[in-house]
Scaffold this active site. Structure first.
Site, short mmCIF file in Angstrom:
data_model
loop_
_atom_site.label_atom_id
_atom_site.label_comp_id
_atom_site.label_asym_id
_atom_site.label_seq_id
_atom_site.Cartn_x
_atom_site.Cartn_y
_atom_site.Cartn_z
N ARG A 372 36.46 38.49 44.74
CA ARG A 372 36.75 39.91 44.56
C ARG A 372 35.78 40.82 45.32
O ARG A 372 35.95 42.03 45.30
CB ARG A 372 36.73 40.26 43.07
CG ARG A 372 37.71 39.46 42.25
CD ARG A 372 37.79 39.93 40.82
NE ARG A 372 38.62 39.00 40.05
CZ ARG A 372 38.17 38.05 39.26
NH1 ARG A 372 36.86 37.88 39.15
NH2 ARG A 372 38.97 37.26 38.60
N VAL A 373 34.76 40.24 45.95
CA VAL A 373 33.76 41.05 46.64
C VAL A 373 33.59 40.60 48.08
O VAL A 373 33.49 41.40 49.00
CB VAL A 373 32.38 40.96 45.93
CG1 VAL A 373 31.34 41.76 46.69
CG2 VAL A 373 32.49 41.45 44.51
#
Length: 517
Positions: A372-373
């Site tokens: 997610r990053v």
């Protein structure tokens, strides 16, 4: 003649006068000390009475130098988690307060060492050299002290660096069944930090001593122990040591991060940590919840993993990247502990037993894995080729299921499946063999340009090795740009594709010669 004895007498008088003054100025102070007594001892815990002033998580000492942490602070007695061998303890033995919380030695003196959560050496190389100690439980960095994750942490694994990238300061969960290669991914990531100015902390929780010894031997053989600290709570250690192990390891890593360094920490694994905490809680008569875990099991992992972050430049700009490992049973990601950790972390790498059995190693299921990053931190050169690759691979996995039924496939579908098979073959990688960034990008570019599509599947491994060997011909300035924040220019792309085309030419079947009339 009498001068010398007189001067000696004067010196004696002066010395005794000073002693008299010091004795007159000294007023003895009484220091009150609370002394408790053990009321009962069980597996890894003890009940103690007679310490009314003890605080939560305060360290207490038992006979024989055994330490304990005050865990349940009740009106009549306290429940203590023992941090050492407790077979010699009996009801009635004295217990003393220390007035401090559990702490651990930190600093550069720990690099290359194997220690237990109390900071004691396990490698036979003498005591650990350290001048500073930090509490094992520390509050996580404030939100305003954190900076965005912008720098990638290269693992050396093509499937992760391209499709599930990790950034420095991220928390990426490694999840899968037993014996699917979870630890191997973490060890490869540690090995790949050599020369990248990233320090590593490997925390083994509740593992067999032989498994830890094998891991340490691999790290030592590959030269990775120079920048690595190994914290070990063995399977036969008291559950209290397994409980504090990841917190102690994180404090060691935080000391490096606060000094402006980049750190990678591996928790192997948090399933054992949760079980140790459940054991302690049940023995201390705390009420059980779902799957008999105590109600605060989510909190003990969240306060651990929230300590992983990237600090602002004004605070040194250091980072702490966490790779927690969790074990599932029968591929059940929706179990209690896995869902807790998936919600705490910034993505997960899911390892599939079916891929492992097929020999696709590392057995990363790209469909169930997510970061997610890391995409924000991924190098532009990677980003330029990874997006198309993930889409093509996902299409292939969908079509592969239907093609097993023996249905007749049109040309486009067959081409998509052939291309996907080449992607899967290129993403395979042996253990303990990280691939540098320029070689990864060359392979991914060749895949995107469909240069591998005419290579027979049984020659894919040789073709990929030939291409990786040919990357030594890439100009130095191009390699520097690949590993920087610069975008991949058209000229760089053409130069790499031309090198790839030349290296793969001998693996492609020659066109059949035209027959003479």
């Amino acid at each position: 003649m009498n001068t010398a004895p007189e001067s000696l007498q004067t010196d004696f008088d002066r010395a005794f006068a000073g002693i008299d003054r010091a004795r007159g100025a000294f007023t003895p102070e009484l220091t009150p000390q609370e002394v408790g007594a053990i009321t009962s001892v069980a597996t890894g815990i003890a009940k103690v009475s007679g310490l009314p002033g003890v605080g939560f998580e305060e360290l207490v000492t038992f006979p024989g130098g055994v330490l304990g942490i005050a865990f349940n602070v009740d009106a009549d007695e306290i429940g203590v988690v023992l941090l050492g061998e407790y077979w010699h303890l009996h009801a009635g033995d004295e217990v003393l307060r220390t007035g401090r919380v559990m702490d651990v030695a930190v600093g550069d003196g720990l690099l290359g060492r194997v220690i237990d959560p109390l900071g004691r050496a396990l490698d036979g190389n003498g005591p650990v050299a350290s001048t500073k100690r930090l509490p094992v439980e520390r509050p996580a960095a404030q939100i305003m002290d954190r900076a965005p994750v912008t720098v990638p942490l290269q693992t050396g694994l093509k499937v992760i660096d391209a499709l599930i990238p990790i950034g420095r300061g991220q928390r990426e969960l490694i999840v899968g069944d037993r014996q699917t290669g979870k630890t191997a991914i973490a060890i490869d990531a540690i090995l790949n930090q050599r020369g990248h100015n990233v320090l590593c902390v490997y925390c083994a929780i509740g593992q067999r001593a032989s498994a830890v010894a094998k891991t340490v031997a691999v790290l030592r053989e590959k030269g990775a122990m120079d920048y690595t600290v190994v914290v070990v709570a063995q399977g036969n250690d008291p559950p209290g040591l397994a409980y504090i192990a990841p917190y102690a390891a994180t404090s060691i890593a935080e000391a490096f991060m606060e000094a402006g360094r980049d750190v990678l920490i591996v928790y192997d694994d948090l399933t054992s940590h949760a079980r140790s905490y459940r054991e302690l809680s049940l023995l201390l008569r705390r009420p059980p919840g779902r799957e008999a875990f105590p109600g605060d099991i989510f909190y003990i992992h969240s306060r651990l993993l929230e300590r992983a972050t990237h600090l602002r430049p004004e605070l040194g700009g250091g980072s702490l990247t966490a790779l927690p490992i969790i074990e599932t049973e029968a591929q059940d990601i929706s179990a209690y502990i896995p869902t807790n950790l998936i919600s705490i972390t910034d993505g997960q790498i899911y390892l599939s037993p079916s891929l492992f059995e097929l020999g696709v190693l590392p057995a990363v299921d790209v469909g169930k894995s997510v970061s997610r990053v890391g995409g924000q931190a991924q190098r532009p050169a990677f980003r330029a080729v990874a997006g198309d690759l993930k889409l093509a691979y996902a299409q292939f996995e969908e079509l592969e299921t239907f093609s097993r039924f023996g249905a007749r496939l049109d040309e486009n579908t067959r081409k998509t499946i052939d291309h996907g098979q080449r992607i899967r073959a290129c993403l395979k990688q042996p253990e303990l063999a990280p691939v540098p960034v320029p070689a990864q990008i060359a392979v991914l570019l060749a895949l995107s340009a469909e240069l591998f599509d005419r290579v027979p599947l049984d020659q894919m491994t040789d073709a990929e090795h030939a291409l990786r060997d040919a990357t030594s011909k890439i100009p130095t300035e191009v390699c520097t740009r690949l590993d920087s924040a610069d975008k991949l220019s058209d000229s760089d792309r053409k130069a790499i594709i031309q090198i790839a085309r030349e290296s793969l030419a001998r693996f492609q079947p020659k066109p059949a010669a035209a027959k003479k009339p």
